[in-house]
Design an enzyme around this catalytic site. Structure first.
Site, PDB file in Angstrom:
ATOM      1  CD  GLU A   1     -16.865  29.908  96.684  1.00 25.13           C
ATOM      2  OE1 GLU A   1     -15.885  30.649  96.472  1.00 25.13           O
ATOM      3  OE2 GLU A   1     -17.488  29.326  95.766  1.00 25.13           O
TER       4      GLU A   1
ATOM      5  CG  HIS B   1     -18.188  34.553  97.055  1.00 26.23           C
ATOM      6  ND1 HIS B   1     -18.348  33.207  97.296  1.00 26.23           N
ATOM      7  CD2 HIS B   1     -18.290  34.714  95.715  1.00 26.23           C
ATOM      8  CE1 HIS B   1     -18.531  32.587  96.137  1.00 26.23           C
ATOM      9  NE2 HIS B   1     -18.504  33.476  95.168  1.00 26.23           N
TER      10      HIS B   1
ATOM     11  N   GLY C   1     -20.566  26.553  90.941  1.00 28.17           N
ATOM     12  CA  GLY C   1     -19.651  25.442  90.649  1.00 28.17           C
ATOM     13  C   GLY C   1     -20.333  24.103  90.423  1.00 28.17           C
TER      14      GLY C   1
ATOM     15  CD  GLU D   1     -21.739  34.653  93.003  1.00 33.90           C
ATOM     16  OE1 GLU D   1     -21.230  34.525  91.890  1.00 33.90           O
ATOM     17  OE2 GLU D   1     -21.113  34.440  94.059  1.00 33.90           O
TER      18      GLU D   1
ATOM     19  N   GLY E   1     -17.115  32.588  88.008  1.00 34.51           N
ATOM     20  CA  GLY E   1     -16.006  31.884  88.647  1.00 34.51           C
ATOM     21  C   GLY E   1     -15.240  31.059  87.621  1.00 34.51           C
TER      22      GLY E   1
ATOM     23  CB  SER F   1     -23.246  27.133  86.900  1.00 34.68           C
ATOM     24  OG  SER F   1     -22.760  26.308  87.940  1.00 34.68           O
TER      25      SER F   1
ATOM     26  CG  ASN G   1     -14.555  35.249  92.681  1.00 36.17           C
ATOM     27  OD1 ASN G   1     -13.373  35.278  93.046  1.00 36.17           O
ATOM     28  ND2 ASN G   1     -15.533  34.828  93.465  1.00 36.17           N
ATOM     29  CD1 TRP G   2     -10.059  34.472  87.545  1.00 37.05           C
ATOM     30  CD2 TRP G   2      -7.832  34.366  87.799  1.00 37.05           C
ATOM     31  NE1 TRP G   2      -9.488  34.644  86.305  1.00 37.05           N
ATOM     32  CE2 TRP G   2      -8.128  34.584  86.438  1.00 37.05           C
ATOM     33  CE3 TRP G   2      -6.501  34.274  88.196  1.00 37.05           C
ATOM     34  CZ2 TRP G   2      -7.120  34.701  85.463  1.00 37.05           C
ATOM     35  CZ3 TRP G   2      -5.500  34.396  87.237  1.00 37.05           C
ATOM     36  CH2 TRP G   2      -5.817  34.603  85.882  1.00 37.05           C
ATOM     37  CE  LYS G   3     -15.943  31.150  92.972  1.00 37.14           C
ATOM     38  NZ  LYS G   3     -17.016  30.191  93.114  1.00 37.14           N
TER      39      LYS G   3
END
Ligand code: 13P
Length: 251
Positions: free
Chosen positions: A101, A99, A175, A169, A232, A211, A15-17
């Site tokens: 975020e 997600h 992160g 997650e 990520g 992570s 997932n490159w966000k």
């Protein structure tokens, strides 16, 4: 490359966000070169600006493609949004929904996640549904009830196992370089597996995310009921993603 979820081979989703420009194509080229003999299915979710181009540029490579979100409706007056049908139209096979975020930045609720999931499946793609507890919820001892509620409210009553992937997650692990202990992950994944089995969705892979990278892939991806990972930061560079992929090769 398998485009449907399966529990017989690990599934690693990058997932490159909100990261990546056209120059990032070099990373995907390096990744694709390193995939020969990979013992995992690799799906990549770049930002929407790159998705269609990457799908064309890497046709025939052992990579499948996904998006990071979609609108629940098929088309209409929703400025700035993209529908599941549009994503399928350019060759995406999966879409991440719910997600943390997006739940945080766009106030997405479980009900919204559920309608997006239906949209993804309506368009013939696989929905990668994310759930996870915050640090506060963990410290209150509420991990399993929180996940149970997210699961119950985000998934439909009848889960289509051929078009669903679940990703656990923990929000506090994303992160941060922190991960739960192996025992904690096994407890959560065992609980989620039981819940999925109970609604006839035994085939749905359960990914761990937060992570996950070269320093821990080795043990994380071997835990009971961990069918792969949602990655990520470590998916942004071919070198680190390939190290994670190689962790599936050993043992
Ligand atoms: P990191 O791997 O950067 O912690 O991100 C995890 C994640 O949110 C993947 O969806």
């Amino acid at each position: 490359m398998a485009e449907k979820p399966s529990r017989t081979r690990p599934l690693l989703v990058g997932n490159w966000k909100m990261n990546g420009l056209r120059a990032s194509e070099a990373e995907v080229s390096a990744l694709a070169k390193g995939l020969d003999g990979a013992r995992a299915d690799i799906w990549l979710c770049p930002p929407i600006t790159l998705l269609s181009h990457f799908i064309g540029a890497f046709k025939g490579k052992p990579l499948s493609w996904g998006a990071q979100d979609c609108h629940a409706q098929e088309s209409g007056a929703h400025t700035g949004d993209v529908s599941a049908e549009m994503l399928a139209d350019v060759g995406a096979v999966s879409v991440i929904v719910g997600h943390s975020e997006r739940r945080r930045d766009h106030a997405e609720t479980n009900a919204m996640v559920r309608s997006k999931l239906s949209a993804v499946q309506r368009a013939g793609m696989v929905a990668i549904v994310c759930i996870g507890e915050t640090l506060e919820e963990r410290e209150r001892g509420d991990v399993l009830p929180v996940l149970e509620k997210q699961l119950r409210e985000s998934l439909p009553e009848e889960v289509d196992g051929s078009k669903t992937v679940l990703a656990y997650e923990p929000v506090w692990a994303i992160g941060t370089g922190k991960v739960p202990s192996g025992d904690e992950i096994v407890e959560v994944h065992g609980f989620l597996r039981e819940r999925l089995d109970a609604c006839g969705a035994a085939g749905v892979p359960i990914l761990y995310g937060g992570s996950l990278g070269p320093s821990n892939a080795d043990w994380l991806l071997r835990l009971d009921n961990v069918d792969g990972g949602l990655i990520g930061t470590a998916s942004l560079k071919a070198s680190s993603f390939l190290e994670v992929i190689r962790a599936c090769q050993q043992g």
